[in-house]
Design an enzyme around this catalytic site. Structure first.
Site, mmCIF file in Angstrom:
data_model
loop_
_atom_site.group_PDB
_atom_site.id
_atom_site.type_symbol
_atom_site.label_atom_id
_atom_site.label_comp_id
_atom_site.label_asym_id
_atom_site.label_seq_id
_atom_site.Cartn_x
_atom_site.Cartn_y
_atom_site.Cartn_z
ATOM 1 N NE ARG A 1 4.451 -5.432 -11.509
ATOM 2 C CZ ARG A 1 4.129 -4.851 -12.677
ATOM 3 N NH1 ARG A 1 3.107 -4.039 -12.748
ATOM 4 N NH2 ARG A 1 4.850 -5.073 -13.738
ATOM 5 C CB THR B 1 -0.128 -2.508 -16.420
ATOM 6 O OG1 THR B 1 -0.117 -3.167 -15.157
ATOM 7 C CG2 THR B 1 -0.578 -3.472 -17.491
ATOM 8 C CG HIS C 1 0.033 6.610 -9.288
ATOM 9 N ND1 HIS C 1 0.164 7.927 -9.638
ATOM 10 C CD2 HIS C 1 1.182 6.262 -8.658
ATOM 11 C CE1 HIS C 1 1.342 8.365 -9.252
ATOM 12 N NE2 HIS C 1 1.977 7.373 -8.651
ATOM 13 C CG HIS D 1 -1.039 -6.165 -10.617
ATOM 14 N ND1 HIS D 1 -0.516 -5.387 -11.624
ATOM 15 C CD2 HIS D 1 -0.693 -7.438 -10.926
ATOM 16 C CE1 HIS D 1 0.113 -6.160 -12.497
ATOM 17 N NE2 HIS D 1 0.024 -7.407 -12.087
ATOM 18 C CG HIS E 1 0.887 2.576 -6.301
ATOM 19 N ND1 HIS E 1 2.033 1.871 -6.573
ATOM 20 C CD2 HIS E 1 0.212 2.667 -7.463
ATOM 21 C CE1 HIS E 1 2.064 1.573 -7.871
ATOM 22 N NE2 HIS E 1 0.958 2.039 -8.431
ATOM 23 C CD GLU F 1 -9.543 -2.254 -15.829
ATOM 24 O OE1 GLU F 1 -10.016 -3.101 -15.046
ATOM 25 O OE2 GLU F 1 -8.646 -1.461 -15.512
ATOM 26 C CD GLU G 1 -4.491 -4.713 -12.289
ATOM 27 O OE1 GLU G 1 -3.336 -4.612 -12.743
ATOM 28 O OE2 GLU G 1 -5.124 -3.767 -11.819
ATOM 29 C CG ASN H 1 -4.721 -0.783 -8.098
ATOM 30 O OD1 ASN H 1 -3.954 -0.886 -7.141
ATOM 31 N ND2 ASN H 1 -4.504 -1.378 -9.253
ATOM 32 C CG HIS I 1 -3.025 2.253 -16.733
ATOM 33 N ND1 HIS I 1 -2.055 3.188 -16.930
ATOM 34 C CD2 HIS I 1 -2.427 1.228 -16.094
ATOM 35 C CE1 HIS I 1 -0.913 2.741 -16.444
ATOM 36 N NE2 HIS I 1 -1.114 1.557 -15.921
ATOM 37 N N GLY I 2 -4.325 5.425 -15.354
ATOM 38 C CA GLY I 2 -3.942 6.829 -15.498
ATOM 39 C C GLY I 2 -5.055 7.822 -15.228
ATOM 40 N NE ARG J 1 7.203 -3.915 -9.675
ATOM 41 C CZ ARG J 1 7.248 -3.490 -10.941
ATOM 42 N NH1 ARG J 1 6.717 -2.328 -11.276
ATOM 43 N NH2 ARG J 1 7.808 -4.229 -11.867
#
Ligand code: PXP
Length: 250
Positions: free
Chosen positions: A47, A103, A219, A45, A12, A153, A72, A9, A196-197, A51
């Protein structure tokens, strides 16, 4: 042994770019470097508040990438129209709140079942592989299947928080939820992704689950790239995933 794909992803990279305006660093270049490091796909993603990723990033990713693009998106008319126009390989439907930093959990597909029927049908009609970002629960797997989504997912954020807090009981509980949902979901015919994470500390037990076909990670990799470069960060993640999947200790 089923292989495990890595989706990177690149949101960022765009976060850092947007902090100063201009065009540097470029998320599309980051996508190319991720592929060089061993990514099998790229996730971005778009959004509602733009952002990080912007409309033109999505268009460029779609035009330039040789690997699948996972778009996404929140379930809104605006995003559905962009997906139909762009025709990414896949669309991952996520909940989105303006105030959230990231998210915060899976989409409530049990509570919002009726509202999802038409969007899923539209995306499928456009030839887009639909993925639902959801909590790892058995009834959620059944609902995803009933809705005709080929992919779920599983949200790994709660598991990752348990690892960050060093809470062995919570880690075991969260891993068991993920394991049960993955195995039930695969049994009823869903393709199972997770994300995620995830980072180098917590990825192995998830990567080791044989039903999981793809991990989506952002991230940590973009942050780690500051220290080791993006290609190396992706390579290290790829190696950890492959070792865990092969049952090799690291
Ligand atoms: N999968 C989904 C559906 C997400 O929303 C995100 C975060 O945008 C990720 C994976 C990647 O999470 P992280 O950036 O924490 O690796």
């Amino acid at each position: 042994m089923k292989s495990l794909r890595l989706g990177v992803n690149v949101d960022h990279v765009a976060t850092v770019r947007n902090a100063r305006g201009g065009i540097h660093p470029d998320p599309v270049l980051a996508a190319h470097l991720s592929v060089r490091g061993g990514a099998d796909g790229i996730t971005a993603h778009l959004r509602e508040d733009r952002r990080h990723i912007r409309d033109e990033d999505i268009a460029r990713l779609k035009a330039e990438l040789a690997v699948p693009l996972n778009f996404e998106m929140a379930v809104t008319e605006e995003m559905l129209a962009i997906a139909e126009r762009t025709r990414p390989h896949a669309a991952c439907l996520v909940p989105e709140k303006r105030e959230e930093r990231t998210t915060e959990g899976g989409l409530d597909i049990v509570g919002n079942r009726e509202r999802l029927v038409e969007p899923i049908a539209r995306l499928k009609a456009a030839g887009i592989r639909v993925s639902l970002f959801v909590e790892p629960e058995l009834d959620v797997m059944d609902t995803a299947m009933a809705l005709g989504a080929p992919v779920v997912e599983l949200h790994t954020g709660t598991y990752c928080e348990a690892v960050a807090h060093g809470d062995p009981a919570a880690i075991a509980h969260e891993l068991a939820r993920i394991r049960r949902a993955a195995s039930h979901g695969a049994l009823i015919g869903l393709e199972i992704h997770a994300g995620h994470g995830l980072n180098l500390e917590n990825v192995r037990p998830v990567a080791a689950l044989p039903e999981i076909a793809e991990l989506n990670i952002g991230h940590f990799l973009i942050g780690e790239a500051i220290f080791v470069g993006l290609e190396n960060a992706v390579k290290a993640m790829r190696a950890a995933m492959d070792e865990a999947r092969a049952g090799r200790p690291t």
